[in-house]
Write a protein that holds these residues in place. Structure first.
Motif, PDB file in Angstrom:
ATOM      1  N   VAL A 207      20.484  56.545 -10.237  1.00 11.45           N
ATOM      2  CA  VAL A 207      19.718  57.745  -9.869  1.00 11.45           C
ATOM      3  C   VAL A 207      20.352  58.990 -10.495  1.00 11.45           C
ATOM      4  O   VAL A 207      19.647  59.876 -10.985  1.00 11.45           O
ATOM      5  CB  VAL A 207      19.616  57.873  -8.335  1.00 11.45           C
ATOM      6  N   LEU A 208      21.679  59.058 -10.490  1.00  9.46           N
ATOM      7  CA  LEU A 208      22.361  60.185 -11.123  1.00  9.46           C
ATOM      8  C   LEU A 208      22.076  60.236 -12.619  1.00  9.46           C
ATOM      9  O   LEU A 208      21.887  61.320 -13.186  1.00  9.46           O
ATOM     10  CB  LEU A 208      23.869  60.103 -10.894  1.00  9.46           C
ATOM     11  N   GLU A 209      22.030  59.098 -13.270  1.00 14.05           N
ATOM     12  CA  GLU A 209      21.713  59.065 -14.696  1.00 14.05           C
ATOM     13  C   GLU A 209      20.288  59.545 -14.955  1.00 14.05           C
ATOM     14  O   GLU A 209      20.041  60.278 -15.914  1.00 14.05           O
ATOM     15  CB  GLU A 209      21.915  57.662 -15.252  1.00 14.05           C
ATOM     16  N   ASN A 210      19.354  59.145 -14.106  1.00 12.41           N
ATOM     17  CA  ASN A 210      17.975  59.622 -14.254  1.00 12.41           C
ATOM     18  C   ASN A 210      17.890  61.125 -14.019  1.00 12.41           C
ATOM     19  O   ASN A 210      17.165  61.833 -14.729  1.00 12.41           O
ATOM     20  CB  ASN A 210      17.045  58.883 -13.294  1.00 12.41           C
ATOM     21  N   THR A 211      18.614  61.612 -13.033  1.00 12.88           N
ATOM     22  CA  THR A 211      18.647  63.049 -12.765  1.00 12.88           C
ATOM     23  C   THR A 211      19.261  63.791 -13.941  1.00 12.88           C
ATOM     24  O   THR A 211      18.776  64.859 -14.328  1.00 12.88           O
ATOM     25  CB  THR A 211      19.449  63.335 -11.480  1.00 12.88           C
ATOM     26  N   ALA A 212      20.303  63.228 -14.520  1.00 16.77           N
ATOM     27  CA  ALA A 212      20.940  63.851 -15.678  1.00 16.77           C
ATOM     28  C   ALA A 212      19.979  63.918 -16.856  1.00 16.77           C
ATOM     29  O   ALA A 212      19.915  64.937 -17.560  1.00 16.77           O
ATOM     30  CB  ALA A 212      22.195  63.078 -16.066  1.00 16.77           C
ATOM     31  N   ARG A 213      19.214  62.861 -17.069  1.00 18.86           N
ATOM     32  CA  ARG A 213      18.239  62.867 -18.168  1.00 18.86           C
ATOM     33  C   ARG A 213      17.174  63.936 -17.941  1.00 18.86           C
ATOM     34  O   ARG A 213      16.834  64.687 -18.854  1.00 18.86           O
ATOM     35  CB  ARG A 213      17.597  61.483 -18.307  1.00 18.86           C
ATOM     36  N   ASP A 214      16.681  64.042 -16.714  1.00 16.62           N
ATOM     37  CA  ASP A 214      15.693  65.076 -16.409  1.00 16.62           C
ATOM     38  C   ASP A 214      16.277  66.475 -16.594  1.00 16.62           C
ATOM     39  O   ASP A 214      15.617  67.360 -17.128  1.00 16.62           O
ATOM     40  CB  ASP A 214      15.179  64.916 -14.974  1.00 16.62           C
ATOM     41  N   ALA A 215      17.497  66.668 -16.150  1.00 18.45           N
ATOM     42  CA  ALA A 215      18.144  67.972 -16.296  1.00 18.45           C
ATOM     43  C   ALA A 215      18.343  68.320 -17.763  1.00 18.45           C
ATOM     44  O   ALA A 215      18.139  69.470 -18.176  1.00 18.45           O
ATOM     45  CB  ALA A 215      19.485  67.987 -15.563  1.00 18.45           C
ATOM     46  N   PHE A 216      18.718  67.343 -18.568  1.00 19.69           N
ATOM     47  CA  PHE A 216      18.924  67.585 -19.996  1.00 19.69           C
ATOM     48  C   PHE A 216      17.615  67.972 -20.664  1.00 19.69           C
ATOM     49  O   PHE A 216      17.573  68.908 -21.463  1.00 19.69           O
ATOM     50  CB  PHE A 216      19.521  66.336 -20.655  1.00 19.69           C
TER      51      PHE A 216
ATOM     52  N   GLN B 224      20.443  68.704  -4.746  1.00 16.34           N
ATOM     53  CA  GLN B 224      20.486  70.057  -5.312  1.00 16.34           C
ATOM     54  C   GLN B 224      19.524  70.164  -6.491  1.00 16.34           C
ATOM     55  O   GLN B 224      18.794  71.144  -6.614  1.00 16.34           O
ATOM     56  CB  GLN B 224      21.904  70.383  -5.764  1.00 16.34           C
ATOM     57  N   PHE B 225      19.506  69.174  -7.351  1.00 13.12           N
ATOM     58  CA  PHE B 225      18.602  69.218  -8.496  1.00 13.12           C
ATOM     59  C   PHE B 225      17.155  69.121  -8.046  1.00 13.12           C
ATOM     60  O   PHE B 225      16.296  69.847  -8.540  1.00 13.12           O
ATOM     61  CB  PHE B 225      18.919  68.099  -9.485  1.00 13.12           C
ATOM     62  N   LYS B 226      16.886  68.227  -7.089  1.00 14.24           N
ATOM     63  CA  LYS B 226      15.509  68.077  -6.612  1.00 14.24           C
ATOM     64  C   LYS B 226      15.016  69.328  -5.905  1.00 14.24           C
ATOM     65  O   LYS B 226      13.835  69.661  -5.964  1.00 14.24           O
ATOM     66  CB  LYS B 226      15.392  66.860  -5.696  1.00 14.24           C
ATOM     67  N   ALA B 227      15.898  70.048  -5.233  1.00  9.93           N
ATOM     68  CA  ALA B 227      15.500  71.290  -4.563  1.00  9.93           C
ATOM     69  C   ALA B 227      15.173  72.376  -5.582  1.00  9.93           C
ATOM     70  O   ALA B 227      14.239  73.151  -5.392  1.00  9.93           O
ATOM     71  CB  ALA B 227      16.606  71.760  -3.632  1.00  9.93           C
ATOM     72  N   ALA B 228      15.937  72.424  -6.653  1.00 13.37           N
ATOM     73  CA  ALA B 228      15.700  73.437  -7.683  1.00 13.37           C
ATOM     74  C   ALA B 228      14.515  73.068  -8.569  1.00 13.37           C
ATOM     75  O   ALA B 228      13.884  73.946  -9.165  1.00 13.37           O
ATOM     76  CB  ALA B 228      16.947  73.622  -8.535  1.00 13.37           C
ATOM     77  N   HIS B 229      14.204  71.779  -8.668  1.00 12.60           N
ATOM     78  CA  HIS B 229      13.113  71.294  -9.517  1.00 12.60           C
ATOM     79  C   HIS B 229      12.268  70.301  -8.730  1.00 12.60           C
ATOM     80  O   HIS B 229      12.369  69.091  -8.932  1.00 12.60           O
ATOM     81  CB  HIS B 229      13.690  70.623 -10.765  1.00 12.60           C
ATOM     82  N   PRO B 230      11.417  70.810  -7.831  1.00  9.74           N
ATOM     83  CA  PRO B 230      10.683  69.910  -6.932  1.00  9.74           C
ATOM     84  C   PRO B 230       9.575  69.107  -7.611  1.00  9.74           C
ATOM     85  O   PRO B 230       9.112  68.118  -7.066  1.00  9.74           O
ATOM     86  CB  PRO B 230      10.096  70.858  -5.887  1.00  9.74           C
TER      87      PRO B 230
END
Length: 96
Positions: free
Chosen positions: A26-35, A81-87
Motif C-alpha cells: 500500500v505504501l508503494e502504491n501511495t508513493a507511486r500516486d504521490a510521484f 495523511q496522503f489520502k486526506a490531502a488527496h481524497p
C-alpha cells in the motif's frame, strides 16, 4: 488497516509478516500516486518506508510486538495523511 493493528498480537508470525508485506504494498502504491502528482519528497519517504518494512518484515513479525505496532501505526498514518490531502484517486496513472 487499523483493524489489523488492533489484532496484531492475536496473529501468528506468518500472518503478521503478511500484514507487513500488505502495508509495504500500500505504501508503494501511495508513493507511486504521490510521484505522479508531483510530490516527490513524499513519494521518496513512502518508498523508503515500504522498502524498510518489506526487508525487515520477518524480524518485525517475530520480535518485539510493541515496536511492530509502532511501525504499523506510522505507516498507516503516512497513508492516511496522503489520502486526506488527496481524497480523489487518480483515474489515469500515465506520465508524459
Amino acid at each position: 488497516m487499523e483493524e489489523k493493528i488492533n489484532t496484531i498480537k492475536d496473529l501468528n508470525v506468518e500472518d503478521r509478516e503478511e500484514v507487513f508485506v500488505d502495508i509495504a504494498r500500500v505504501l508503494e502504491n501511495t508513493a507511486r500516486d504521490a510521484f505522479i502528482e508531483g510530490h516527490r519528497h513524499f513519494a521518496a519517504m513512502s518508498t523508503n518506508m515500504a522498502e524498510a518494512i518489506r526487508i525487515n518484515a520477518d524480524e518485525l513479525a517475530r520480535d518485539d510486538l510493541r515496536n511492530a505496532e509502532r511501525v504499523l501505526q506510522q505507516a498507516t498514518a503516512m497513508i492516511a495523511q496522503f489520502k486526506a490531502a488527496h481524497p480523489y484517486p487518480l483515474v489515469s496513472k500515465s506520465l508524459h
